[in-house]
Scaffold this active site. Structure first.
Site: not given
Ligand code: PLP
Length: 405
Positions: A147, A232, A261
């Protein structure tokens, strides 16, 4: 403004929900409570009901709700300068930049507001690197069940099977392979590949931890092929997994890392970090209205400073291990088929596909948890949570499981 338009008291819950339902796009089904107050590991609704929060805004409030250090930092900054301009220096951007680069293996940062935006930046940087150094290579290898966010490109990069067909046509240039399968990545690399992008722990995908051999192997493979490794760490970073960044536990360094986050502890701020040799952006290539915004920078400085000062990642590791130990001790009674995680990003597999019902009943019983899959429960409490709160959580969770399983 008429006297009637001045709101002095919060309206009743039903009115607040009615206003939200009639004015907001329906993108999620919410329970029938309105949250109005939070402190530490607890959140309260408008009726005064208290909930133990092991969700913390999806692993965002790493210091819990409304931590005094964050309140002080954003209040002070708000009185000085809320927003300058991304095209002007401000007194905080370099401070947060240095905090992150001094405490990581990366050399330069670009600040933005969300994890998806940071990942978009990572993708652009990798494509530009490919254009400049890899004969125009532009493809990025990602993994199933990953994700990376909800922009169109990040939905295209992510490996959520139920997103196939949604908002098509997707952004081309992503090849997905199985997670923790190094040979699958090797087979997928072609002269068009510029990078591999993975999460050290797939959070939304159900708390799947990258094996040490896998991440080490990916690093080696990327070096061998001259391509980039993007981590990520939007969910795993800022102490969540027991070290400031999860990659530290694997004995490797990424070329590019994204954060979000926990970075702002509840204030929207995210970052893209990269090694010097990968920083190929030129003026005009990347930007954002709120990039390096002073208020967001102040939040990040307060959170990262607190993490380092109070050694909170270490505390998250100890508490996370204790939580997993306690869940494993419950395995026999409830038939859990797996307990896994890193630090305070913990998942448990139930023997039946009742996870959404467990979450709903826990909510009724005053506990917030999450179900990333039909039989998986995820815990992502504040990294400052206490043993007592963990026991309180497990008591409510067990009670609900006894009714449902
Ligand atoms: N990358 C990861 C691993 C995530 O868990 C999330 C959100 O849950 C995101 C990216 C996306 O972040 P945002 O919702 O702040 O765009």
């Amino acid at each position: 403004m008429s006297a009637q338009a001045v709101v002095t008291h919060a309206p009743p819950t039903s009115k607040m929900i009615q206003d939200a339902e009639s004015s907001l796009m329906h993108v999620v089904t919410r329970p029938g409570q309105v949250m109005t107050k939070g402190r530490g590991s607890y959140i309260w609704d408008a009726e005064g009901n208290k909930y133990l929060d092991f969700l913390q805004g999806w692993a965002v409030n790493c210091l819990g709700h409304c931590p005094p250090v964050l309140i002080r930092a954003i209040t002070k900054q708000a009185k000085e300068l809320i927003n300058g301009s991304p095209a002007l220096y401000n007194a905080r951007m370099g401070e947060l930049g240095k905090l992150l680069t001094d405490n990581s293996a990366l050399d330069k940062a670009f600040f933005c507001s969300t994890g998806a935006e940071a990942n978009e930046g990572a993708l652009k940087l990798a494509r530009k690197y490919g254009a400049k150094h890899l004969d125009g290579a532009f493809e990025v290898i990602t993994t199933w069940h990953s994700f990376h966010g909800r922009t169109l490109a990040m939905m295209s990069a992510s490996g959520k099977p139920n997103w196939d067909g949604l908002f098509d046509p997707k952004v081309p240039g992503f090849i997905r392979v199985d997670f923790n399968d190094l040979e699958a990545v090797r087979r997928a690399i072609t002269p068009r590949t510029c990078a591999v992008m993975v999460e050290p722990v797939q959070g939304e995908g159900g708390v799947h931890v990258a094996k040490e051999k896998y991440l080490k192997g990916l690093r080696q493979l990327c070096d061998e092929k001259g391509i980039l490794l993007i981590l990520d760490e939007v969910q795993t970073g800022i102490g969540r997994c027991g070290t400031l960044f999860a990659y530290e536990q694997y004995g490797i360094e990424p070329d590019i890392m994204t954060l979000g986050k926990g970075l702002g502890g509840g204030f929207p701020v995210a970052a893209l970090l990269a090694k010097d040799e990968v920083c190929v952006f030129e003026a005009g290539d990347q930007g954002s209205t709120y990039s390096s915004q002073p208020l967001a920078m102040a939040a990040g400085i307060a959170v990262v400073g607190e993490m380092l000062k109070r050694k909170i990642p270490n505390r998250a590791r100890v508490r996370g291990n204790a939580l997993m130990r306690k869940l494993r001790a419950m395995k026999k009674e409830f038939g859990f088929t797996d307990v896994r995680g890193k630090g305070l990003l913990v998942g448990v597999d139930l023997p039946k596909e009742v996870a959404p019902q467990v979450v709903a009943q826990c909510f009724e019983a005053g506990l917030l948890i999450n179900a990333p899959g039909p039989n998986t429960i995820r815990f992502m409490p504040a990294l400052t949570t206490s043993s007592k709160e963990i026991d309180e959580m497990l008591e409510i969770f067990s009670k609900v499981l006894r009714q449902l399983l």
